[in-house]
Design a protein around this motif. Structure first.
Motif, short mmCIF file in Angstrom:
data_model
loop_
_atom_site.label_atom_id
_atom_site.label_comp_id
_atom_site.label_asym_id
_atom_site.label_seq_id
_atom_site.Cartn_x
_atom_site.Cartn_y
_atom_site.Cartn_z
N GLU A 59 0.83 -1.21 0.00
CA GLU A 59 0.00 0.00 0.00
C GLU A 59 0.87 1.26 0.00
O GLU A 59 0.56 2.23 -0.70
CB GLU A 59 -0.94 0.00 1.22
CG GLU A 59 -2.06 -1.01 1.10
CD GLU A 59 -2.89 -1.10 2.37
OE1 GLU A 59 -4.01 -1.61 2.26
OE2 GLU A 59 -2.43 -0.69 3.46
N GLN A 60 1.94 1.24 0.77
CA GLN A 60 2.84 2.39 0.82
C GLN A 60 3.49 2.61 -0.53
O GLN A 60 3.63 3.75 -0.99
CB GLN A 60 3.90 2.19 1.91
CG GLN A 60 4.73 3.41 2.18
CD GLN A 60 3.90 4.56 2.75
OE1 GLN A 60 3.00 4.36 3.56
NE2 GLN A 60 4.17 5.77 2.31
N GLN A 61 3.90 1.53 -1.19
CA GLN A 61 4.51 1.63 -2.51
C GLN A 61 3.52 2.23 -3.51
O GLN A 61 3.88 3.10 -4.30
CB GLN A 61 4.98 0.26 -3.00
CG GLN A 61 6.08 -0.37 -2.16
CD GLN A 61 7.34 0.44 -2.16
OE1 GLN A 61 7.85 0.79 -3.21
NE2 GLN A 61 7.86 0.74 -0.98
N LEU A 62 2.28 1.77 -3.46
CA LEU A 62 1.26 2.29 -4.36
C LEU A 62 0.97 3.76 -4.07
O LEU A 62 0.79 4.57 -4.99
CB LEU A 62 -0.03 1.47 -4.25
CG LEU A 62 0.06 0.06 -4.80
CD1 LEU A 62 -1.20 -0.73 -4.42
CD2 LEU A 62 0.23 0.08 -6.31
N LYS A 63 0.93 4.11 -2.81
CA LYS A 63 0.69 5.50 -2.40
C LYS A 63 1.78 6.41 -2.93
O LYS A 63 1.51 7.54 -3.35
CB LYS A 63 0.63 5.59 -0.87
CG LYS A 63 0.35 6.96 -0.35
CD LYS A 63 0.30 6.96 1.17
CE LYS A 63 0.15 8.36 1.71
NZ LYS A 63 0.16 8.37 3.18
N ASN A 64 3.01 5.93 -2.96
CA ASN A 64 4.15 6.72 -3.44
C ASN A 64 4.29 6.66 -4.96
O ASN A 64 5.25 7.19 -5.50
CB ASN A 64 5.45 6.23 -2.79
CG ASN A 64 5.46 6.53 -1.30
OD1 ASN A 64 4.79 7.42 -0.82
ND2 ASN A 64 6.22 5.74 -0.57
N GLY A 65 3.35 5.99 -5.63
CA GLY A 65 3.37 5.92 -7.09
C GLY A 65 4.39 4.95 -7.66
O GLY A 65 4.72 5.01 -8.82
N GLN A 66 4.88 4.04 -6.80
CA GLN A 66 5.85 3.07 -7.26
C GLN A 66 5.15 1.78 -7.66
O GLN A 66 4.14 1.41 -7.06
CB GLN A 66 6.88 2.78 -6.17
CG GLN A 66 7.69 3.98 -5.77
CD GLN A 66 8.59 3.69 -4.59
OE1 GLN A 66 8.50 2.66 -3.95
NE2 GLN A 66 9.48 4.62 -4.30
N ARG A 67 5.70 1.12 -8.64
CA ARG A 67 5.15 -0.16 -9.04
C ARG A 67 5.63 -1.23 -8.08
O ARG A 67 6.71 -1.16 -7.54
CB ARG A 67 5.61 -0.51 -10.46
CG ARG A 67 4.98 0.41 -11.47
CD ARG A 67 5.17 -0.10 -12.84
NE ARG A 67 4.54 -1.43 -12.91
CZ ARG A 67 4.57 -2.19 -13.97
NH1 ARG A 67 5.20 -1.80 -15.06
NH2 ARG A 67 3.99 -3.36 -13.99
#
Length: 68
Positions: A59-67
């Motif tokens: 979720e944190q990765q998605l929030k930061n726009g990372q794949r």
């Protein structure tokens, strides 16, 4: 059933060591000793917490726009 080995394999090759490390870190934080002589509740609690942490990470990765 009893005495069978776990046949689960990670979806991504090469992450087995990292998952084992995470498992033992969480068990240590929870003061749980993993093993066949422990209850399924004790061992399962560690697995549940691993899942929570992996979801939080994703979720944190998605929030930061990372794949992922």
């Amino acid at each position: 059933m009893a005495g069978e080995r776990n046949s689960n394999t990670p979806a991504v090759q090469g992450v087995g060591k990292g998952l084992d490390q995470l498992k033992y870190e969480i068990a240590n934080e929870m003061n749980v000793t993993l093993g066949a002589d422990r209850t399924s509740r004790e061992n399962g609690t560690v697995g549940g917490n691993m899942t929570k942490r992996m979801i939080q990470f994703a979720e944190q990765q998605l929030k930061n726009g990372q794949r992922i």
